[in-house]
Design a protein around this motif. Sequence first.
Motif, PDB file in Angstrom:
ATOM      1  N   PRO A  82     -12.425 -10.341  -3.452  1.00  0.00           N
ATOM      2  CA  PRO A  82     -11.150  -9.936  -2.848  1.00  0.00           C
ATOM      3  C   PRO A  82     -10.700 -11.004  -1.861  1.00  0.00           C
ATOM      4  O   PRO A  82     -11.454 -11.394  -0.973  1.00  0.00           O
ATOM      5  CB  PRO A  82     -11.491  -8.623  -2.138  1.00  0.00           C
ATOM      6  CG  PRO A  82     -12.971  -8.635  -1.963  1.00  0.00           C
ATOM      7  CD  PRO A  82     -13.543  -9.537  -3.013  1.00  0.00           C
ATOM      8  N   VAL A  83      -9.510 -11.505  -2.057  1.00  0.00           N
ATOM      9  CA  VAL A  83      -8.975 -12.521  -1.149  1.00  0.00           C
ATOM     10  C   VAL A  83      -7.581 -12.102  -0.713  1.00  0.00           C
ATOM     11  O   VAL A  83      -6.844 -11.493  -1.489  1.00  0.00           O
ATOM     12  CB  VAL A  83      -8.916 -13.925  -1.803  1.00  0.00           C
ATOM     13  CG1 VAL A  83     -10.300 -14.478  -2.031  1.00  0.00           C
ATOM     14  CG2 VAL A  83      -8.123 -13.906  -3.087  1.00  0.00           C
ATOM     15  N   PRO A  84      -7.231 -12.436   0.519  1.00  0.00           N
ATOM     16  CA  PRO A  84      -5.871 -12.108   0.957  1.00  0.00           C
ATOM     17  C   PRO A  84      -4.871 -12.963   0.200  1.00  0.00           C
ATOM     18  O   PRO A  84      -5.147 -14.125  -0.108  1.00  0.00           O
ATOM     19  CB  PRO A  84      -5.887 -12.469   2.447  1.00  0.00           C
ATOM     20  CG  PRO A  84      -6.978 -13.467   2.590  1.00  0.00           C
ATOM     21  CD  PRO A  84      -7.998 -13.136   1.528  1.00  0.00           C
ATOM     22  N   LYS A  85      -3.754 -12.403  -0.147  1.00  0.00           N
ATOM     23  CA  LYS A  85      -2.713 -13.157  -0.829  1.00  0.00           C
ATOM     24  C   LYS A  85      -1.831 -13.787   0.237  1.00  0.00           C
ATOM     25  O   LYS A  85      -1.012 -13.122   0.855  1.00  0.00           O
ATOM     26  CB  LYS A  85      -1.920 -12.248  -1.765  1.00  0.00           C
ATOM     27  CG  LYS A  85      -1.064 -13.008  -2.715  1.00  0.00           C
ATOM     28  CD  LYS A  85      -0.684 -12.156  -3.891  1.00  0.00           C
ATOM     29  CE  LYS A  85      -0.057 -13.051  -4.930  1.00  0.00           C
ATOM     30  NZ  LYS A  85       0.184 -12.381  -6.158  1.00  0.00           N
ATOM     31  N   PHE A 128     -15.600 -26.240   6.967  1.00  0.00           N
ATOM     32  CA  PHE A 128     -14.268 -26.524   6.440  1.00  0.00           C
ATOM     33  C   PHE A 128     -13.981 -25.671   5.209  1.00  0.00           C
ATOM     34  O   PHE A 128     -12.820 -25.529   4.811  1.00  0.00           O
ATOM     35  CB  PHE A 128     -14.127 -28.011   6.086  1.00  0.00           C
ATOM     36  CG  PHE A 128     -14.001 -28.888   7.299  1.00  0.00           C
ATOM     37  CD1 PHE A 128     -12.804 -28.966   7.998  1.00  0.00           C
ATOM     38  CD2 PHE A 128     -15.081 -29.628   7.739  1.00  0.00           C
ATOM     39  CE1 PHE A 128     -12.689 -29.765   9.122  1.00  0.00           C
ATOM     40  CE2 PHE A 128     -14.972 -30.434   8.871  1.00  0.00           C
ATOM     41  CZ  PHE A 128     -13.778 -30.503   9.562  1.00  0.00           C
ATOM     42  N   VAL A 129     -15.011 -25.140   4.590  1.00  0.00           N
ATOM     43  CA  VAL A 129     -14.904 -24.256   3.421  1.00  0.00           C
ATOM     44  C   VAL A 129     -15.822 -23.069   3.683  1.00  0.00           C
ATOM     45  O   VAL A 129     -16.919 -23.235   4.225  1.00  0.00           O
ATOM     46  CB  VAL A 129     -15.325 -24.988   2.124  1.00  0.00           C
ATOM     47  CG1 VAL A 129     -15.374 -24.037   0.943  1.00  0.00           C
ATOM     48  CG2 VAL A 129     -14.390 -26.160   1.828  1.00  0.00           C
ATOM     49  N   LYS A 130     -15.376 -21.891   3.302  1.00  0.00           N
ATOM     50  CA  LYS A 130     -16.215 -20.704   3.436  1.00  0.00           C
ATOM     51  C   LYS A 130     -17.128 -20.587   2.223  1.00  0.00           C
ATOM     52  O   LYS A 130     -16.736 -20.901   1.102  1.00  0.00           O
ATOM     53  CB  LYS A 130     -15.345 -19.453   3.559  1.00  0.00           C
ATOM     54  CG  LYS A 130     -14.547 -19.416   4.837  1.00  0.00           C
ATOM     55  CD  LYS A 130     -13.705 -18.170   4.910  1.00  0.00           C
ATOM     56  CE  LYS A 130     -12.906 -18.188   6.203  1.00  0.00           C
ATOM     57  NZ  LYS A 130     -11.955 -17.093   6.273  1.00  0.00           N
ATOM     58  N   GLN A 131     -18.341 -20.096   2.451  1.00  0.00           N
ATOM     59  CA  GLN A 131     -19.303 -19.935   1.357  1.00  0.00           C
ATOM     60  C   GLN A 131     -18.735 -19.052   0.245  1.00  0.00           C
ATOM     61  O   GLN A 131     -18.941 -19.328  -0.933  1.00  0.00           O
ATOM     62  CB  GLN A 131     -20.615 -19.339   1.875  1.00  0.00           C
ATOM     63  CG  GLN A 131     -21.711 -19.247   0.814  1.00  0.00           C
ATOM     64  CD  GLN A 131     -22.190 -20.605   0.333  1.00  0.00           C
ATOM     65  OE1 GLN A 131     -22.467 -21.496   1.140  1.00  0.00           O
ATOM     66  NE2 GLN A 131     -22.276 -20.793  -0.982  1.00  0.00           N
ATOM     67  N   ILE A 132     -17.991 -18.025   0.614  1.00  0.00           N
ATOM     68  CA  ILE A 132     -17.424 -17.129  -0.393  1.00  0.00           C
ATOM     69  C   ILE A 132     -16.468 -17.876  -1.332  1.00  0.00           C
ATOM     70  O   ILE A 132     -16.376 -17.571  -2.525  1.00  0.00           O
ATOM     71  CB  ILE A 132     -16.729 -15.913   0.268  1.00  0.00           C
ATOM     72  CG1 ILE A 132     -16.475 -14.823  -0.765  1.00  0.00           C
ATOM     73  CG2 ILE A 132     -15.461 -16.302   0.994  1.00  0.00           C
ATOM     74  CD1 ILE A 132     -16.074 -13.488  -0.158  1.00  0.00           C
ATOM     75  N   ASN A 133     -15.774 -18.898  -0.801  1.00  0.00           N
ATOM     76  CA  ASN A 133     -14.879 -19.695  -1.637  1.00  0.00           C
ATOM     77  C   ASN A 133     -15.640 -20.689  -2.502  1.00  0.00           C
ATOM     78  O   ASN A 133     -15.228 -20.962  -3.635  1.00  0.00           O
ATOM     79  CB  ASN A 133     -13.835 -20.408  -0.781  1.00  0.00           C
ATOM     80  CG  ASN A 133     -12.912 -19.435  -0.069  1.00  0.00           C
ATOM     81  OD1 ASN A 133     -12.726 -19.505   1.133  1.00  0.00           O
ATOM     82  ND2 ASN A 133     -12.335 -18.498  -0.810  1.00  0.00           N
ATOM     83  N   LEU A 134     -16.739 -21.207  -1.995  1.00  0.00           N
ATOM     84  CA  LEU A 134     -17.583 -22.063  -2.830  1.00  0.00           C
ATOM     85  C   LEU A 134     -18.214 -21.247  -3.948  1.00  0.00           C
ATOM     86  O   LEU A 134     -18.339 -21.723  -5.082  1.00  0.00           O
ATOM     87  CB  LEU A 134     -18.670 -22.732  -1.983  1.00  0.00           C
ATOM     88  CG  LEU A 134     -19.622 -23.667  -2.724  1.00  0.00           C
ATOM     89  CD1 LEU A 134     -18.879 -24.804  -3.413  1.00  0.00           C
ATOM     90  CD2 LEU A 134     -20.678 -24.220  -1.773  1.00  0.00           C
ATOM     91  N   ASP A 135     -18.564 -20.011  -3.648  1.00  0.00           N
ATOM     92  CA  ASP A 135     -19.196 -19.149  -4.650  1.00  0.00           C
ATOM     93  C   ASP A 135     -18.260 -18.777  -5.798  1.00  0.00           C
ATOM     94  O   ASP A 135     -18.714 -18.269  -6.821  1.00  0.00           O
ATOM     95  CB  ASP A 135     -19.733 -17.878  -3.988  1.00  0.00           C
ATOM     96  CG  ASP A 135     -20.903 -18.158  -3.059  1.00  0.00           C
ATOM     97  OD1 ASP A 135     -21.512 -19.247  -3.156  1.00  0.00           O
ATOM     98  OD2 ASP A 135     -21.201 -17.283  -2.214  1.00  0.00           O
ATOM     99  N   MET A 136     -16.965 -19.016  -5.641  1.00  0.00           N
ATOM    100  CA  MET A 136     -16.021 -18.765  -6.743  1.00  0.00           C
ATOM    101  C   MET A 136     -16.268 -19.716  -7.910  1.00  0.00           C
ATOM    102  O   MET A 136     -15.900 -19.420  -9.039  1.00  0.00           O
ATOM    103  CB  MET A 136     -14.564 -18.949  -6.277  1.00  0.00           C
ATOM    104  CG  MET A 136     -14.066 -17.883  -5.345  1.00  0.00           C
ATOM    105  SD  MET A 136     -12.282 -17.990  -5.026  1.00  0.00           S
ATOM    106  CE  MET A 136     -12.093 -19.607  -4.320  1.00  0.00           C
TER     107      MET A 136
END
Length: 193
Positions: free
Chosen positions: A183-186, A154-162
């Motif tokens: 880098p994240v898409p806007k 439900f959450v990507k690891q890259i987003n948790l790593d923020m």
Amino acid sequence: MKSVVVFCGSSEGVDKKYAQDAFALGKAFAESNIKLIYGGAKIGIMGQVASGALANKGEVIGVIPKFLMKKEVYHPELTELIVTLDMHERKLKMHELSDGIIMLPGGYGTLEEFFEMLTWAQLGLHQYPIGILNTNGFYDALLSMMQHMVHQEFVKQINLDMILVASTIPDLLHKMAAYKPIPVPKWLTKEQT
């Protein structure tokens, strides 16, 4: 970082270390010339973080919605107090004024504010460093739940790593100063929030 918004409780909780760390964080901000942006109250951990900065000649901006002026007892010694119409306007103003985010122990309101800012980062609306001061493991269970959300996809690891987590103020501020945004898409513009 020139200014950091701190989300935290209007209570001090049962562990005295919560209030001690909040005061120490405010002091660290003042000593590092970081402007404190917070909810404007003089009670609870909110009051402690503001007092820590003010006692050390720091700049403190409180942002409080009109209906909470009496309930949360606004801090009378702030550098500036901004009164908003509602909670949404409060968060937008805090976001405008800050270039970093820290969460200290707190309740539902603290979590709601933190997760909205985290969601905005995930959507690419900002790239501020986002930190949790995990005093005495207060957020261990929450961090475990977020890791579970990753495992369940439900959450990507890259987003948790923020999320930058530390149990000490120097470690957290160091991680935040060294933060390199992913880098994240806007997906959305500010006007769409």
